[in-house]
Design an enzyme around this catalytic site. Structure first.
Site, mmCIF file in Angstrom:
data_model
loop_
_atom_site.group_PDB
_atom_site.id
_atom_site.type_symbol
_atom_site.label_atom_id
_atom_site.label_comp_id
_atom_site.label_asym_id
_atom_site.label_seq_id
_atom_site.Cartn_x
_atom_site.Cartn_y
_atom_site.Cartn_z
ATOM 1 C CB SER A 9 -0.886 0.032 1.254
ATOM 2 O OG SER A 9 -1.321 1.362 1.478
ATOM 3 C CG HIS A 34 -3.826 -1.480 -1.656
ATOM 4 N ND1 HIS A 34 -4.962 -2.155 -2.072
ATOM 5 C CD2 HIS A 34 -4.195 -0.739 -0.588
ATOM 6 C CE1 HIS A 34 -5.972 -1.842 -1.276
ATOM 7 N NE2 HIS A 34 -5.533 -0.980 -0.368
ATOM 8 C CG ASP A 36 -4.858 2.485 0.825
ATOM 9 O OD1 ASP A 36 -3.867 2.076 1.437
ATOM 10 O OD2 ASP A 36 -5.863 1.776 0.579
ATOM 11 C CG MET A 38 -7.740 7.372 2.553
ATOM 12 S SD MET A 38 -6.718 7.309 4.044
ATOM 13 C CE MET A 38 -6.271 5.581 4.027
ATOM 14 C CG HIS A 73 -9.151 0.596 -0.515
ATOM 15 N ND1 HIS A 73 -8.558 0.336 0.708
ATOM 16 C CD2 HIS A 73 -10.479 0.732 -0.275
ATOM 17 C CE1 HIS A 73 -9.500 0.321 1.640
ATOM 18 N NE2 HIS A 73 -10.668 0.558 1.072
ATOM 19 C CG MET A 75 -10.982 3.778 2.054
ATOM 20 S SD MET A 75 -9.417 3.623 2.939
ATOM 21 C CE MET A 75 -8.278 3.687 1.540
ATOM 22 C CG MET A 144 -11.534 -2.622 4.908
ATOM 23 S SD MET A 144 -9.981 -2.229 4.077
ATOM 24 C CE MET A 144 -9.195 -1.177 5.300
ATOM 25 N N GLY A 152 -0.493 1.399 9.630
ATOM 26 C CA GLY A 152 0.183 1.145 10.899
ATOM 27 C C GLY A 152 -0.712 0.707 12.046
ATOM 28 C CG ASP A 182 -6.277 -2.899 2.899
ATOM 29 O OD1 ASP A 182 -6.884 -2.063 2.206
ATOM 30 O OD2 ASP A 182 -5.204 -2.648 3.499
ATOM 31 C CB SER A 205 3.255 0.219 8.371
ATOM 32 O OG SER A 205 2.338 -0.766 8.815
HETATM 33 C C1 DX5 Z 1 -6.272 1.711 5.436
HETATM 34 C C2 DX5 Z 1 -5.825 1.263 4.045
HETATM 35 C C3 DX5 Z 1 -4.818 0.158 4.098
HETATM 36 C C4 DX5 Z 1 -3.545 0.547 4.831
HETATM 37 C C5 DX5 Z 1 -2.705 -0.672 5.125
HETATM 38 O O1 DX5 Z 1 -7.440 2.484 5.316
HETATM 39 O O2 DX5 Z 1 -6.923 0.823 3.281
HETATM 40 O O3 DX5 Z 1 -4.512 -0.250 2.766
HETATM 41 O O4 DX5 Z 1 -2.800 1.442 4.038
HETATM 42 O O5 DX5 Z 1 -1.590 -0.243 5.872
HETATM 43 P P1 DX5 Z 1 -0.919 -1.213 6.968
HETATM 44 O O6 DX5 Z 1 -0.439 -2.429 6.202
HETATM 45 O O7 DX5 Z 1 0.208 -0.411 7.544
HETATM 46 O O8 DX5 Z 1 -1.996 -1.571 7.967
HETATM 47 ZN ZN ZN Z 2 -6.412 -0.123 1.365
#
Ligand code: DX5
Ligand code: ZN
Length: 226
Positions: A9, A34, A36, A38, A73, A75, A144, A152, A182, A205
């Site tokens: 990610s 991946h 993300d 947001m 992804h 969000m 999720m 993290g 994820d 992370s």
């Molecule tokens: C959280 C994201 C994940 C996140 C994963 O909302 O959708 O993809 O970046 O990060 P780690 O592997 O650090 O939990």
């Molecule tokens: Zn994600």
């Protein structure tokens, strides 16, 4: 044994060097990227949009030039306009949270109509029931194992039970649907996630937080083939 995929990610990558980070993690063995997205509305955080995806498209390639799938992804809420924009920006897979779309079936069709694979994302407290009505339009199920919005975080164990349930639904459907998990995935828990039925693993992370991406990805693959 299923074909396992590791999808780092970018949320945990160095945002000042995203192109280099994409190339480095692919050189280290990543299967997907991946991405993300947001919007500081559906989740309390803000990341990057279609233009960044477009800029990274040329970097998401194997040394032989083969495309590396960009696994977007979303969000975000609403979903449809951004889904279309990411499809045009070079996304290969686009997943969204059913709670964020007013018309889940229509959004899935919109994504597939743009030539992308369509996925549904299930938050820790969201049941899989919507799949009763749209599993025939789904290419990817994303479970999720953290609450969306941040990297993290710690892995939420109930995601294992939901992954098992999702695997059963995929088998009953007879369709080739990816099952991705994820959030909070590390070298020391990826095997348990695979045993629950996942075939694709997002790690942010755990990978970008380490100096040697290849060492981490190799360690994850060693766990998966153990
Ligand atoms: C959280 C994201 C994940 C996140 C994963 O909302 O959708 O993809 O970046 O990060 P780690 O592997 O650090 O939990
Ligand atoms: Zn994600």
């Amino acid at each position: 044994m299923p074909t396992y995929r590791i999808a780092p990610s970018l949320l945990s990558a160095d945002f000042a060097r995203l192109g280099d980070e994409v190339r480095s993690v692919i050189d280290a063995g990543a299967d997907w990227i991946h991405f993300d997205v947001m919007d500081n509305h559906y989740v309390p955080n803000l990341t990057f949009g279609p233009m960044v995806c477009q800029a990274l498209r040329k970097h998401a390639v194997q040394p032989d030039g083969a495309k590396v799938p960009i696994d977007v992804h979303l969000m975000v809420q609403p979903v449809d306009a951004l889904a279309q924009a990411f499809a045009k920006a070079g996304a290969d897979l686009i997943s969204f949270h059913p709670e964020a779309s007013g018309h889940v079936d229509r959004t899935l069709q919109l994504i597939q109509g743009e030539g992308c694979q369509a996925g549904l994302v299930f938050n820790p407290a969201t049941p899989l029931d919507v799949l009763d009505w749209v599993i025939d339009k789904v290419d990817l199920i994303l479970i999720m194992s953290v609450n969306p919005g941040f990297g993290g975080q710690s892995f939420i164990d109930s995601a294992l039970r939901k992954t098992e349930q999702a695997r059963k639904r995929i088998e009953a459907s007879g369709r080739d649907i990816r099952l991705e998990v994820d959030g909070g995935i590390k070298v020391d828990n990826i095997r348990r996630v695979a045993d629950a039925g996942a075939d694709t693993f997002v790690a942010g992370s755990a990978i970008f937080g380490q100096p040697d991406y290849r060492a981490v990805i190799d360690a994850m693959r060693a766990q998966l083939s153990a």
